[in-house]
Design an enzyme around this catalytic site. Sequence first.
Site, PDB file in Angstrom:
ATOM      1  N   HIS A  15       0.843  -1.187   0.000  1.00  0.00           N
ATOM      2  CA  HIS A  15       0.000   0.000   0.000  1.00  0.00           C
ATOM      3  C   HIS A  15       0.884   1.244   0.000  1.00  0.00           C
ATOM      4  O   HIS A  15       1.792   1.363   0.828  1.00  0.00           O
ATOM      5  CB  HIS A  15      -0.897   0.009   1.237  1.00  0.00           C
ATOM      6  CG  HIS A  15      -2.010   1.014   1.163  1.00  0.00           C
ATOM      7  ND1 HIS A  15      -1.848   2.311   1.559  1.00  0.00           N
ATOM      8  CD2 HIS A  15      -3.288   0.903   0.727  1.00  0.00           C
ATOM      9  CE1 HIS A  15      -2.992   2.971   1.387  1.00  0.00           C
ATOM     10  NE2 HIS A  15      -3.889   2.132   0.883  1.00  0.00           N
ATOM     11  N   ASP A  51      -8.037  -1.583   4.035  1.00  0.00           N
ATOM     12  CA  ASP A  51      -6.641  -1.275   4.377  1.00  0.00           C
ATOM     13  C   ASP A  51      -6.455  -1.185   5.892  1.00  0.00           C
ATOM     14  O   ASP A  51      -5.746  -0.315   6.400  1.00  0.00           O
ATOM     15  CB  ASP A  51      -6.201   0.058   3.739  1.00  0.00           C
ATOM     16  CG  ASP A  51      -6.513   0.113   2.263  1.00  0.00           C
ATOM     17  OD1 ASP A  51      -6.637  -0.961   1.656  1.00  0.00           O
ATOM     18  OD2 ASP A  51      -6.622   1.218   1.720  1.00  0.00           O
ATOM     19  N   CYS A 615      49.288  15.820 -20.627  1.00  0.00           N
ATOM     20  CA  CYS A 615      49.888  16.486 -19.464  1.00  0.00           C
ATOM     21  C   CYS A 615      50.696  15.538 -18.593  1.00  0.00           C
ATOM     22  O   CYS A 615      51.672  15.946 -17.962  1.00  0.00           O
ATOM     23  CB  CYS A 615      48.806  17.168 -18.628  1.00  0.00           C
ATOM     24  SG  CYS A 615      47.484  16.059 -18.123  1.00  0.00           S
TER      25      CYS A 615
END
Length: 799
Positions: A15, A51, A615
Site C-alpha cells: 500500500h 486497508d 599532461c
Amino acid sequence: MEVIDHPKHGSIIYHPSLLPRHRGASAINWTLIHGDKKGGFTVFWADDGLDTGPILLQRECDVEPNDTVNTIYKRFLFPEGVKGTVEAVRLIAEGKAQRIPQPEEGATYECIQKKENSKIDWNQSAEAIHNWIRGNDKVPGAWAEVDGQKVTFYGSTLIDNGVAANGRPLEICGASRPGMVTKAGLVLFGNDGGALLVKNIQFEDGKMITASQYFSAGASATVVLTEEEKAFAEQMRVWPSILTNVGQIEDSTDFFKSGAASMDVVRLVEEVKLCASSCQLQNEDIYMNTTFQDFIQMCVRKLRGEDDEEELIVDYVEKNINNMTVKMPHQLFINGEFVDAEGGKTYKTINPCDGMAICDVSLAQISDVDKAVAAAKEAFEEQEWGKMNPRDRGRLLYKLADLMEQHQEELATIEAIDSGAVYTLALKTHVGMSIQTFRYFAGWCDKIQGSTIPINQARPNRNLCFTRKEPIGVCAIVIPWNYPLMMLAWKTAACLAAGNTVVLKPAQVTPLTALKFAELASRAGLPKGVINILPGSGSLVGQRLSDHPDVRKLGFTGSTEIGKQIMKSCAVSNLKKVSLELGGKSPLIIFADCDMDKAVRMGMSSVFFNKGENCIAAGRLFVEESIHDQFVKKVVEEVKKMKIGDPLDRCTDHGPQNHKAHLDKLVEFCQFGVKEGAVLVCGGHALQRPGFFFEPTVFTNVQDHMYIAKEESFGPVMIISKFKSGEIDEVLRSANATEYGLASGVFTKDISKALYVSERLNAGTVFVNTYNKTDVATPFGGFKQSGFGKDLGKTTLSF
C-alpha cells in the site's frame, strides 16, 4: 476472506502510504494534497476491512516540495516497494514477520480522486493550491473554469520569494487574482499572495499545450519534411490499429475527437516506439499534439533533436565528413543563446591535418565576458538553478550525458578535425571519458553533505555544530587544447554537480567541441546562464575572467607560466579561489626485473599517447643499464610500425600535432637535444606533407644538465636516460630533480622496490607497472609547479 486466507501463510498487500495515515485507493494523492513531508509504503496483512489489516513492515521517504505521484513512484515507491515486498516474504518464510495492529488515531478515509471532485478551491494559500494540483497530476487532473470551459493544470512548482510575472493576464473563475501567462508558464496566485507556476494545461477536448502558449497555440512554424521523413510519417500512421472505427486518417484527424481515451494514449506511445525506437514519446506529447499533422510534426522534431520547450536557434556550419553530416555551432554561447561577439569579430579555426580553415568562430571581447558572467551570476542567484533540488540537478546532468552519448560519433569527429586527435582515441577517451565524468558527478549531486562536529559544552547548555557544503557561485574555467572536450568535462561536471554556474573559455585553437557541448547542454534542459562558452584569446578573455569581481573561482589547465599570472590576477582582483593543473616532466623508472614487453608497450603509451600532447606524458624515462639497449631496440621497432596520417582513418596511430606554433616548438626542442649531445635515435623532424605532422622521436644518452632532460616537450618525444644497477636512490634524485610534480611511474616485479620508489617519487600520481590510467572516481592533480587542486573523484567537490 476465503480466498485471502487460502494460502498457507495468508496474504499480504502493498500500500503506497504510511498506514494508517492515508487509507484508500488514492492514498498517495492525498499524501501530496496534504503537503506531507514524509511518505512511503506499508506491507500489511490482508483482512476484510479497508486497508485495516495488521502492519508487517513500513518504509518511509522524504516528500520533496515539487514531487508528483510519478516522481515518488519512480524514485522510491516502485524500486523500494519491490525490495520491501521481497523482504516481507523473507520475514514470513523465516517466521519473523510482525503483526502490528493499526491504530485508529491518525487514520484518514479520504475519497477516491475523480475528475468531478478535483476542482481547485482558490480560497487558500499558493502552497495548498500547488499541493492540490500536484496531488491530482496525471490522474484525474486538477481543474478550474477558464473562458467558459474546464481547463486542467499539470506540472506545478512553487515560486519562491514572490514573483515579478511579466506576461499577459488570464481571468480564472473564482481565483483571487488573474493568472499571468509568461514565457516560463502560467503563474497562479493564492489568497496569501504566494505564487506557483504551471507548466502544461489541457482543454476539455483533450488538447494539451504548454501553458506559456495559451494565447498563441498553433503559432509555431511547420517543419518541412524530407522524403525520408515523409516515408517515416506514413510508417507511423498507426492510428487505425487503435481507432478501429476511423477510416482514412487525414492530417486534420483528431486523436481524441475520433474516440480515443487515456488507455489509447499508452497504446499509441508503445506502437510508435515499435516503429521508431529512437522516437521516445511521453503521454503528454500525445495530449499536446492531438491532430495527426501536429503529431507527425512533433515526432519529426524529436527525431531531429529539436523538441525543446523554447527553440534553440543554432547557425550551424555543416560538413559531410566521416560518413556523417557534422553540425557545428560557431558563435559564442551566452545565457542560453548562440550570439555573435561584440562587433561581429571572428577568427578561423584550423584543421591540423591539412592546415586549412574549418570555419569562422566568434572571437569574444571583454564586453562578452561581462555579459556571460552577469548571466551566470543571475542564473545562480536569481533563477531556478540556484533553487533547484540537487536530485533534479543530477537528473539534468544524466540527461546531458545521454545526449553526449547519442552524439558521440559527431563529437569525436569534431574533436578529430579540430584538435588532430585520432578518431578512435577521441571516441574512446576524449568523448567516452567525458560522458563517464558527467554521469559520475551527476550521481554526486544529492550526496554532497556536511558533518556534525563535537564541541565543548558548558552546562546547562547543549550545543550542536554542523557544517554545510554550499556552491560558491560563478566559476570560470580556462582549458587547454590537447583534450578539448575531456578537460571541459573534468572541470565543468564537478562545478555543476555542486550547484555552481560556469563561464568557460576553450583554447582558441580548439573551440568547436565546447560549442557543440553548449548546444547539447541547452537541449538537455540546463537553464539559461548555467553554462556560457567564450572562444577567444587568453590574454583578453582569460585575463578578464581572472580579474572579474563576480567570478568566485577559476580553474585552469595549461602552462606553469600562465598559471602563475592567473594566480596573481585572482589574488589581486577579489581573492577568488584558484585550482591549477600546470606543466609536467613526469619521470618513468624502468628496472631490469620488469616485464619487458609490458614496459615497452606502456612506455610507448606513456610518451606517444594522444601524439604526446598529454599532461602526464612520461617526460623522461630512466632505464636500468642491463636492459637499456634491448629496451631502446624494441621501442624503435614499435615506433617504425606506427602509421602516421589522417586522424579519421581507423588505421592511423599518430595524427597531426595540434597547431603550427606547437609543431615549430617541437622541431626546436629536438634541435636543442642534438646540439647538447643527446643521441637522436629516430624521428626529430616535421613531415614534409600538408598539415602539422611530426615524427615520433626517441633520444638516448640524455644527461641531467641537458635542456631536453629538464623541460617539457608536450609532444611525441621519448627522452631516455640510463642508470646503473642498484643505484635506486641516485635515480630517484635525478627523477625528482624537477620543479614539476604531476605524475610519475615505476616498472618492476619487486613489490618492495615498487613501494619504496613510489613513496619517494614527488608526484601527485604514481603509476606502478602501468601508465596513463585515469578514472573518473580517482582524484587527479599535482604539486610544486605542476599546480594544486584536484580534478575528478569526490575530492574535487571540496576544492
